[in-house]
Design a protein around this motif. Structure first.
Motif, PDB file in Angstrom:
ATOM      1  N   UNK A  91       2.172  -7.884  10.340  1.00 61.18           N
ATOM      2  CA  UNK A  91       3.480  -7.299  10.593  1.00 61.18           C
ATOM      3  C   UNK A  91       3.667  -6.077   9.694  1.00 61.18           C
ATOM      4  N   UNK A  92       4.196  -5.003  10.262  1.00 59.22           N
ATOM      5  CA  UNK A  92       4.423  -3.779   9.496  1.00 59.22           C
ATOM      6  C   UNK A  92       4.518  -2.588  10.425  1.00 59.22           C
ATOM      7  N   UNK A  93       4.438  -1.416   9.860  1.00 61.95           N
ATOM      8  CA  UNK A  93       4.501  -0.185  10.643  1.00 61.95           C
ATOM      9  C   UNK A  93       3.138   0.057  11.283  1.00 61.95           C
ATOM     10  N   UNK A  94       2.994  -0.341  12.546  1.00 56.33           N
ATOM     11  CA  UNK A  94       1.698  -0.294  13.217  1.00 56.33           C
ATOM     12  C   UNK A  94       1.170   1.135  13.380  1.00 56.33           C
ATOM     13  N   UNK A  95       2.030   2.119  13.271  1.00 53.35           N
ATOM     14  CA  UNK A  95       1.603   3.508  13.450  1.00 53.35           C
ATOM     15  C   UNK A  95       1.104   4.145  12.151  1.00 53.35           C
ATOM     16  N   UNK A  96       1.258   3.445  11.031  1.00 56.72           N
ATOM     17  CA  UNK A  96       0.879   4.010   9.739  1.00 56.72           C
ATOM     18  C   UNK A  96      -0.615   3.847   9.472  1.00 56.72           C
ATOM     19  N   UNK A  97      -1.172   4.764   8.673  1.00 52.85           N
ATOM     20  CA  UNK A  97      -2.584   4.680   8.314  1.00 52.85           C
ATOM     21  C   UNK A  97      -2.832   3.472   7.407  1.00 52.85           C
ATOM     22  N   UNK A  98      -1.813   3.081   6.620  1.00 53.89           N
ATOM     23  CA  UNK A  98      -1.949   1.915   5.751  1.00 53.89           C
ATOM     24  C   UNK A  98      -2.132   0.648   6.579  1.00 53.89           C
ATOM     25  N   UNK A  99      -1.357   0.533   7.656  1.00 58.04           N
ATOM     26  CA  UNK A  99      -1.482  -0.632   8.540  1.00 58.04           C
ATOM     27  C   UNK A  99      -2.878  -0.665   9.155  1.00 58.04           C
ATOM     28  N   UNK A 100      -3.375   0.496   9.547  1.00 55.85           N
ATOM     29  CA  UNK A 100      -4.713   0.581  10.150  1.00 55.85           C
ATOM     30  C   UNK A 100      -5.795   0.160   9.162  1.00 55.85           C
ATOM     31  N   UNK A 101      -5.631   0.560   7.893  1.00 55.84           N
ATOM     32  CA  UNK A 101      -6.596   0.187   6.855  1.00 55.84           C
ATOM     33  C   UNK A 101      -6.663  -1.330   6.700  1.00 55.84           C
TER      34      UNK A 101
ATOM     35  N   UNK B 216       0.860  -1.186   0.000  1.00 58.54           N
ATOM     36  CA  UNK B 216       0.000   0.000   0.000  1.00 58.54           C
ATOM     37  C   UNK B 216       0.896   1.235   0.000  1.00 58.54           C
ATOM     38  N   UNK B 217       0.800   2.020  -1.074  1.00 57.71           N
ATOM     39  CA  UNK B 217       1.694   3.171  -1.236  1.00 57.71           C
ATOM     40  C   UNK B 217       3.138   2.678  -1.126  1.00 57.71           C
ATOM     41  N   UNK B 218       3.917   3.190  -0.188  1.00 56.86           N
ATOM     42  CA  UNK B 218       5.293   2.713  -0.014  1.00 56.86           C
ATOM     43  C   UNK B 218       5.428   1.763   1.169  1.00 56.86           C
ATOM     44  N   UNK B 219       4.299   1.336   1.698  1.00 61.20           N
ATOM     45  CA  UNK B 219       4.298   0.462   2.870  1.00 61.20           C
ATOM     46  C   UNK B 219       4.070  -0.992   2.465  1.00 61.20           C
ATOM     47  N   UNK B 220       4.633  -1.885   3.249  1.00 61.63           N
ATOM     48  CA  UNK B 220       4.406  -3.315   3.081  1.00 61.63           C
ATOM     49  C   UNK B 220       3.884  -3.891   4.390  1.00 61.63           C
TER      50      UNK B 220
END
Length: 302
Positions: free
Chosen positions: A62-72, A41-45
């Motif tokens: 697993x991922x950047x738990x603080x990112x909006x992509x992770x929340x989605x 998602x965008x630049x996130x995995x």
């Protein structure tokens, strides 16, 4: 159903749900104790892992738990976890007769959207179970082709298949402006085709939306009970419909291959490569004959 198969079926559902929302996902990989795939998602995995063991299955992100992509992704995953994950679908009490419907192709950039409806009664249900009919997601293309032929032998003319080619799909999407409305129209059309010749009083549809089917509001069918059930492929009639729909979907791809056009199913990274190759061959203006143009995939190609 053993726990490993249960884990695979579940992670496949997760991947399908994300693909339906036009997220790019990698292929499912099997490890020693889990299945996994990655969502981009965008630049996130974000990695989705489903572990299996004696205590059952467990889903981990697993991922950047603080990112909006992770929340989605987390929100979508946990919505999916509300599904019934029972390991024994044989305890389901099915109606004596009903119409089952399911679709194929809604999450695929290339190819048609196909909706199938199948009428079953106690006699045909028994024969379909003996054939081994189950959710098309659990079957290979070869098995689907074999079963589709035999399903038609069992049910005769008690079915309807609505195939919406990419060109027609794009036209209808421009009209409805919403995939769920398009699906409602297609399911309703397939159901009505059967109800016109069979006065069945119950319909079971694999749930794709919280909204009622379009046909539900038709006064001509006010005596019909319409049920929209999550994971409805556990009903033999819906499973049979899923196989007929997937088989028709596969046949479209095979017909294109005979014309020298090799297209990829799904909505993965490979789709973008395949789309670019197709555009080089036929030109961007002709892409609507093969692809669903509202997918985010198209924006990446322009």
């Amino acid at each position: 159903m053993d726990v490993i198969t249960k884990a695979y079926n579940y992670i496949y559902q997760l991947k399908e749900k994300l693909s339906d929302q036009n997220y790019v996902t990698t292929n499912i990989e099997q490890k020693n104790y889990n299945y996994e795939f990655t969502v981009k998602v965008n630049n996130k995995k974000i990695k989705v892992l489903v572990y299996f063991g004696k205590k059952g299955i467990k889903t981990v992100l697993q991922g950047d738990v603080s990112s909006k992509e992770f929340s989605e992704i987390r929100k979508l995953i946990f919505q999916q976890m509300e599904l019934n994950l029972s390991t024994d679908d044989n305890d389901i009490k099915e109606p004596d007769e009903y119409i089952g419907t399911d679709e194929s192709g809604k999450g695929d950039f290339f190819g048609p959207l196909v909706v199938a409806a199948v009428y079953v009664n106690n006699e045909t249900k028994k024969k379909l179970k003996q054939l081994g009919v189950r959710d098309s997601k659990d079957l290979s293309d070869e098995q689907i082709s074999y079963m589709a032929k035999n399903i038609l032998k069992i049910i005769g003319e008690n079915y309807s298949i609505v195939t919406i080619t990419p060109s027609k799909y794009n036209q209808l999407y421009d009209e409805f402006k919403n995939l769920n409305k398009l699906l409602s129209w297609a399911h309703s059309k397939a159901i009505e085709n059967i109800l016109k010749k069979n006065k069945c009083k119950k319909v079971i549809t694999d749930k794709f939306s919280n909204q009622k089917l379009k046909i539900y509001f038709d006064k001509n069918y006010s005596s019909v009970e319409f049920l929209q059930i999550t994971k409805a492929e556990k009903y033999i009639g819906v499973a049979a419909a899923s196989i007929l729909a997937r088989n028709k979907f596969n046949e479209w791809f095979n017909s294109q291959l005979k014309k020298g056009i090799n297209l990829v199913k799904g909505s993965s990274k490979k789709i973008e490569e395949s789309a670019l190759d197709l555009i080089d061959k036929i030109g961007k203006d002709n892409l609507s004959k093969y692809a669903k143009l509202h997918f985010k995939t198209l924006k990446k190609l322009i």
